[in-house]
Motif scaffolding. Structure first.
Motif, PDB file in Angstrom:
ATOM      1  N   ILE A 178      50.971  38.703  40.852  1.00  0.00           N
ATOM      2  CA  ILE A 178      52.215  39.193  40.255  1.00  0.00           C
ATOM      3  C   ILE A 178      53.281  38.108  40.248  1.00  0.00           C
ATOM      4  CG2 ILE A 178      54.112  40.833  40.546  1.00  0.00           C
ATOM      5  CD1 ILE A 178      51.439  41.975  39.422  1.00  0.00           C
ATOM      6  N   GLY A 179      53.306  37.295  41.286  1.00  0.00           N
ATOM      7  CA  GLY A 179      54.330  36.257  41.361  1.00  0.00           C
ATOM      8  C   GLY A 179      54.209  35.224  40.266  1.00  0.00           C
ATOM      9  N   ARG A 180      52.983  34.847  39.919  1.00  0.00           N
ATOM     10  CA  ARG A 180      52.739  33.844  38.877  1.00  0.00           C
ATOM     11  C   ARG A 180      51.607  34.315  37.968  1.00  0.00           C
ATOM     12  NH1 ARG A 180      56.879  30.121  38.265  1.00  0.00           N
ATOM     13  NH2 ARG A 180      57.643  29.515  40.328  1.00  0.00           N
ATOM     14  N   PRO A 181      51.837  35.321  37.112  1.00  0.00           N
ATOM     15  CA  PRO A 181      50.759  35.828  36.257  1.00  0.00           C
ATOM     16  C   PRO A 181      50.294  34.793  35.249  1.00  0.00           C
ATOM     17  CG  PRO A 181      52.875  36.729  35.563  1.00  0.00           C
ATOM     18  CD  PRO A 181      53.127  36.003  36.848  1.00  0.00           C
ATOM     19  N   ARG A 182      48.988  34.784  34.993  1.00  0.00           N
ATOM     20  CA  ARG A 182      48.439  33.871  33.986  1.00  0.00           C
ATOM     21  C   ARG A 182      48.552  34.491  32.595  1.00  0.00           C
ATOM     22  NH1 ARG A 182      42.904  31.801  37.134  1.00  0.00           N
ATOM     23  NH2 ARG A 182      43.985  30.592  38.735  1.00  0.00           N
ATOM     24  N   HIS A 183      48.310  35.789  32.512  1.00  0.00           N
ATOM     25  CA  HIS A 183      48.387  36.493  31.234  1.00  0.00           C
ATOM     26  C   HIS A 183      49.370  37.647  31.386  1.00  0.00           C
ATOM     27  CE1 HIS A 183      45.016  34.031  30.014  1.00  0.00           C
ATOM     28  NE2 HIS A 183      44.324  34.445  31.074  1.00  0.00           N
ATOM     29  N   ASN A 184      48.866  38.791  31.864  1.00  0.00           N
ATOM     30  CA  ASN A 184      49.717  39.917  32.230  1.00  0.00           C
ATOM     31  C   ASN A 184      49.116  40.547  33.473  1.00  0.00           C
ATOM     32  OD1 ASN A 184      47.964  42.349  31.484  1.00  0.00           O
ATOM     33  ND2 ASN A 184      47.946  41.187  29.562  1.00  0.00           N
ATOM     34  N   PRO A 185      49.899  41.313  34.236  1.00  0.00           N
ATOM     35  CA  PRO A 185      49.409  41.823  35.525  1.00  0.00           C
ATOM     36  C   PRO A 185      48.098  42.589  35.444  1.00  0.00           C
ATOM     37  CG  PRO A 185      51.770  42.133  35.378  1.00  0.00           C
ATOM     38  CD  PRO A 185      51.325  41.660  34.022  1.00  0.00           C
ATOM     39  N   VAL A 186      47.967  43.454  34.431  1.00  0.00           N
ATOM     40  CA  VAL A 186      46.764  44.278  34.329  1.00  0.00           C
ATOM     41  C   VAL A 186      45.535  43.405  34.092  1.00  0.00           C
ATOM     42  CG1 VAL A 186      45.575  46.058  32.994  1.00  0.00           C
ATOM     43  CG2 VAL A 186      48.016  46.314  33.537  1.00  0.00           C
ATOM     44  N   ASP A 187      45.596  42.545  33.094  1.00  0.00           N
ATOM     45  CA  ASP A 187      44.441  41.702  32.773  1.00  0.00           C
ATOM     46  C   ASP A 187      44.113  40.727  33.910  1.00  0.00           C
ATOM     47  OD1 ASP A 187      44.203  42.923  30.347  1.00  0.00           O
ATOM     48  OD2 ASP A 187      45.141  41.330  29.184  1.00  0.00           O
ATOM     49  N   ASP A 188      45.148  40.206  34.564  1.00  0.00           N
ATOM     50  CA  ASP A 188      44.917  39.266  35.660  1.00  0.00           C
ATOM     51  C   ASP A 188      44.197  39.942  36.826  1.00  0.00           C
ATOM     52  OD1 ASP A 188      46.115  37.307  34.195  1.00  0.00           O
ATOM     53  OD2 ASP A 188      47.955  37.222  35.363  1.00  0.00           O
ATOM     54  N   LEU A 189      44.587  41.178  37.135  1.00  0.00           N
ATOM     55  CA  LEU A 189      43.944  41.897  38.237  1.00  0.00           C
ATOM     56  C   LEU A 189      42.508  42.270  37.880  1.00  0.00           C
ATOM     57  CD1 LEU A 189      46.918  44.183  39.298  1.00  0.00           C
ATOM     58  CD2 LEU A 189      45.886  42.376  40.697  1.00  0.00           C
ATOM     59  N   VAL A 190      42.274  42.681  36.646  1.00  0.00           N
ATOM     60  CA  VAL A 190      40.919  43.004  36.200  1.00  0.00           C
ATOM     61  C   VAL A 190      40.036  41.759  36.266  1.00  0.00           C
ATOM     62  CG1 VAL A 190      39.515  43.649  34.200  1.00  0.00           C
ATOM     63  CG2 VAL A 190      41.568  44.965  34.757  1.00  0.00           C
ATOM     64  N   GLU A 191      40.574  40.625  35.818  1.00  0.00           N
ATOM     65  CA  GLU A 191      39.827  39.371  35.839  1.00  0.00           C
ATOM     66  C   GLU A 191      39.482  38.959  37.272  1.00  0.00           C
ATOM     67  OE1 GLU A 191      40.598  34.667  34.744  1.00  0.00           O
ATOM     68  OE2 GLU A 191      41.655  36.209  33.600  1.00  0.00           O
ATOM     69  N   LEU A 192      40.446  39.107  38.171  1.00  0.00           N
ATOM     70  CA  LEU A 192      40.202  38.736  39.564  1.00  0.00           C
ATOM     71  C   LEU A 192      39.163  39.657  40.195  1.00  0.00           C
ATOM     72  CD1 LEU A 192      40.927  36.863  41.854  1.00  0.00           C
ATOM     73  CD2 LEU A 192      42.873  38.338  42.401  1.00  0.00           C
ATOM     74  N   SER A 193      39.247  40.939  39.878  1.00  0.00           N
ATOM     75  CA  SER A 193      38.259  41.890  40.378  1.00  0.00           C
ATOM     76  C   SER A 193      36.858  41.515  39.902  1.00  0.00           C
ATOM     77  CB  SER A 193      38.610  43.303  39.902  1.00  0.00           C
ATOM     78  OG  SER A 193      37.658  44.243  40.341  1.00  0.00           O
ATOM     79  N   SER A 194      36.747  41.084  38.655  1.00  0.00           N
ATOM     80  CA  SER A 194      35.452  40.677  38.104  1.00  0.00           C
ATOM     81  C   SER A 194      34.937  39.420  38.802  1.00  0.00           C
ATOM     82  CB  SER A 194      35.573  40.431  36.599  1.00  0.00           C
ATOM     83  OG  SER A 194      35.920  41.618  35.914  1.00  0.00           O
ATOM     84  N   GLU A 195      35.844  38.509  39.149  1.00  0.00           N
ATOM     85  CA  GLU A 195      35.446  37.303  39.876  1.00  0.00           C
ATOM     86  C   GLU A 195      34.847  37.664  41.234  1.00  0.00           C
ATOM     87  OE1 GLU A 195      38.738  34.660  40.188  1.00  0.00           O
ATOM     88  OE2 GLU A 195      38.971  34.427  38.021  1.00  0.00           O
ATOM     89  N   PHE A 196      35.438  38.657  41.879  1.00  0.00           N
ATOM     90  CA  PHE A 196      34.913  39.094  43.175  1.00  0.00           C
ATOM     91  C   PHE A 196      33.534  39.721  43.016  1.00  0.00           C
ATOM     92  CE2 PHE A 196      38.330  39.210  46.610  1.00  0.00           C
ATOM     93  CZ  PHE A 196      38.983  38.120  46.065  1.00  0.00           C
ATOM     94  N   ALA A 197      33.330  40.459  41.932  1.00  0.00           N
ATOM     95  CA  ALA A 197      32.006  41.017  41.662  1.00  0.00           C
ATOM     96  C   ALA A 197      31.001  39.890  41.490  1.00  0.00           C
ATOM     97  CB  ALA A 197      32.048  41.892  40.406  1.00  0.00           C
ATOM     98  N   GLY A 198      31.418  38.830  40.802  1.00  0.00           N
ATOM     99  CA  GLY A 198      30.549  37.674  40.613  1.00  0.00           C
ATOM    100  C   GLY A 198      30.171  37.021  41.927  1.00  0.00           C
ATOM    101  N   MET A 199      31.109  37.006  42.883  1.00  0.00           N
ATOM    102  CA  MET A 199      30.809  36.443  44.194  1.00  0.00           C
ATOM    103  C   MET A 199      29.746  37.269  44.912  1.00  0.00           C
ATOM    104  SD  MET A 199      34.556  35.241  45.595  1.00  0.00           S
ATOM    105  CE  MET A 199      33.847  34.403  47.029  1.00  0.00           C
ATOM    106  N   ARG A 200      29.638  38.531  44.547  1.00  0.00           N
ATOM    107  CA  ARG A 200      28.595  39.392  45.133  1.00  0.00           C
ATOM    108  C   ARG A 200      27.314  39.358  44.298  1.00  0.00           C
ATOM    109  NH1 ARG A 200      28.912  44.642  45.621  1.00  0.00           N
ATOM    110  NH2 ARG A 200      30.333  45.049  43.882  1.00  0.00           N
ATOM    111  N   GLY A 201      27.287  38.500  43.263  1.00  0.00           N
ATOM    112  CA  GLY A 201      26.104  38.383  42.433  1.00  0.00           C
ATOM    113  C   GLY A 201      25.946  39.512  41.439  1.00  0.00           C
ATOM    114  N   LYS A 202      27.066  40.149  41.062  1.00  0.00           N
ATOM    115  CA  LYS A 202      26.996  41.302  40.169  1.00  0.00           C
ATOM    116  C   LYS A 202      27.804  41.076  38.887  1.00  0.00           C
ATOM    117  CE  LYS A 202      26.314  44.709  43.878  1.00  0.00           C
ATOM    118  NZ  LYS A 202      25.042  45.290  43.405  1.00  0.00           N
ATOM    119  N   THR A 203      27.376  41.744  37.816  1.00  0.00           N
ATOM    120  CA  THR A 203      28.093  41.763  36.550  1.00  0.00           C
ATOM    121  C   THR A 203      28.870  43.067  36.450  1.00  0.00           C
ATOM    122  OG1 THR A 203      26.423  40.404  35.453  1.00  0.00           O
ATOM    123  CG2 THR A 203      27.843  41.735  34.034  1.00  0.00           C
ATOM    124  N   VAL A 204      30.087  43.006  35.957  1.00  0.00           N
ATOM    125  CA  VAL A 204      30.939  44.194  35.910  1.00  0.00           C
ATOM    126  C   VAL A 204      30.645  45.047  34.679  1.00  0.00           C
ATOM    127  CG1 VAL A 204      33.308  45.003  35.564  1.00  0.00           C
ATOM    128  CG2 VAL A 204      32.815  43.241  37.266  1.00  0.00           C
TER     129      VAL A 204
END
Length: 277
Positions: A178-204
């Protein structure tokens, strides 16, 4: 990121992972490294000359690391300093990508902390759920998206909303986003959540239903999608009553619309097309 920056980030990520893995108190170290890297990024954002100096490929790496050591050695813990020095040793494509790399490293540190604490999947889910909350709360999202507002003000606003409702890992990550959004808060949080899924070896698979899915329904759906796509899936679900029934599934750019609303829309389109014949 350009190729040079991706390579630089990959090398420093290995260093970061080793530091956390070899730590006696991995969760605390990971959280502290992440928090301190975010603070350093804030400082670099406000000091253009410093930001350029520590990523200037025209000077020797020893000079860049020397600047890092002079500026930050008394301000951060040893593990964070090691990460900073490792980052300064690398050649980044631009100072902006160096800054982005530090943000990504901070996020990775917190992710590793969550992983060590057995909460990586929970953080992934909380980030996606928070994105859904902001999607619904348009007024709040508008305030958080205001690029003229001070970062600390936006962080304070979000902190009041999520305090005590999410893990410390999710809170730290969300406040940074939220402090430094790359795009908008919603899309940034969704993107970060997907990155975490990737760290678990999963596709969202983003799944929208008219009513909330049960754990067993989520499990069955995940198994079906894994057979279709040939890889493990993480189900990120949301409730959308306007669907009336059925389900809408998004995997990457592919959309499978099996909702009642979608069927009615297709039926009306077919009827209109036949009437025009």
């Amino acid at each position: 990121m350009k190729a040079a920056s991706r390579e630089a980030q990959a090398k420093v990520s290995e260093k970061l992972d080793q530091l956390i893995q070899n730590s006696d108190n991995a969760v605390a170290v990971a959280m502290n490294v992440g928090a301190e890297l975010f603070l350093i990024v804030n400082q670099l954002d406000g000091e253009r000359a410093l930001r350029i100096a520590v990523a200037d490929n025209s000077v020797e790496s020893s000079q860049r690391t020397g600047i890092m050591r002079d500026v930050f050695s008394a301000k951060v813990a040893d593990p964070t300093l090691e990460v900073l020095l490792a980052a300064a040793e690398q050649e980044w494509s631009t100072p902006r990508e160096f800054r982005t790399g530090l943000v990504n490293l901070g996020r990775r540190a917190i992710a590793r902390g969550a992983e060590k604490d057995g909460k990586l999947e929970q953080v992934e889910t909380e980030l996606y759920q928070l994105a859904n909350v902001l999607e619904r709360e348009k007024d709040l999202t508008q305030l958080l998206s205001d690029r003229t507002a001070a970062s600390e003000k936006k962080r304070g606003l979000l902190a009041n909303v999520i305090y005590g409702k999410v893990t410390m890992f999710t809170e730290a990550l969300a406040l940074q986003v939220i402090g430094r959004p790359r795009h908008n808060p919603v899309d940034d949080l969704v993107e970060l959540s997907s990155e975490f899924a990737g760290m678990r070896g999963k596709t969202v698979a983003r799944v929208a239903t008219a009513e909330e899915l049960s754990d067993s329904q989520r499990g069955v759906l995940a198994q079906k999608l894994e057979k279709i796509y040939g890889r493990e899936m993480a189900i990120h679900s949301e409730v959308d009553p306007s669907l009336l029934g059925g389900v809408v599934i998004r995997v990457g750019d592919e959309v499978i619309d099996g909702s009642t609303r979608g069927k009615l829309t297709r039926l009306r389109t077919d009827v209109a097309a036949n009437a025009a014949l």
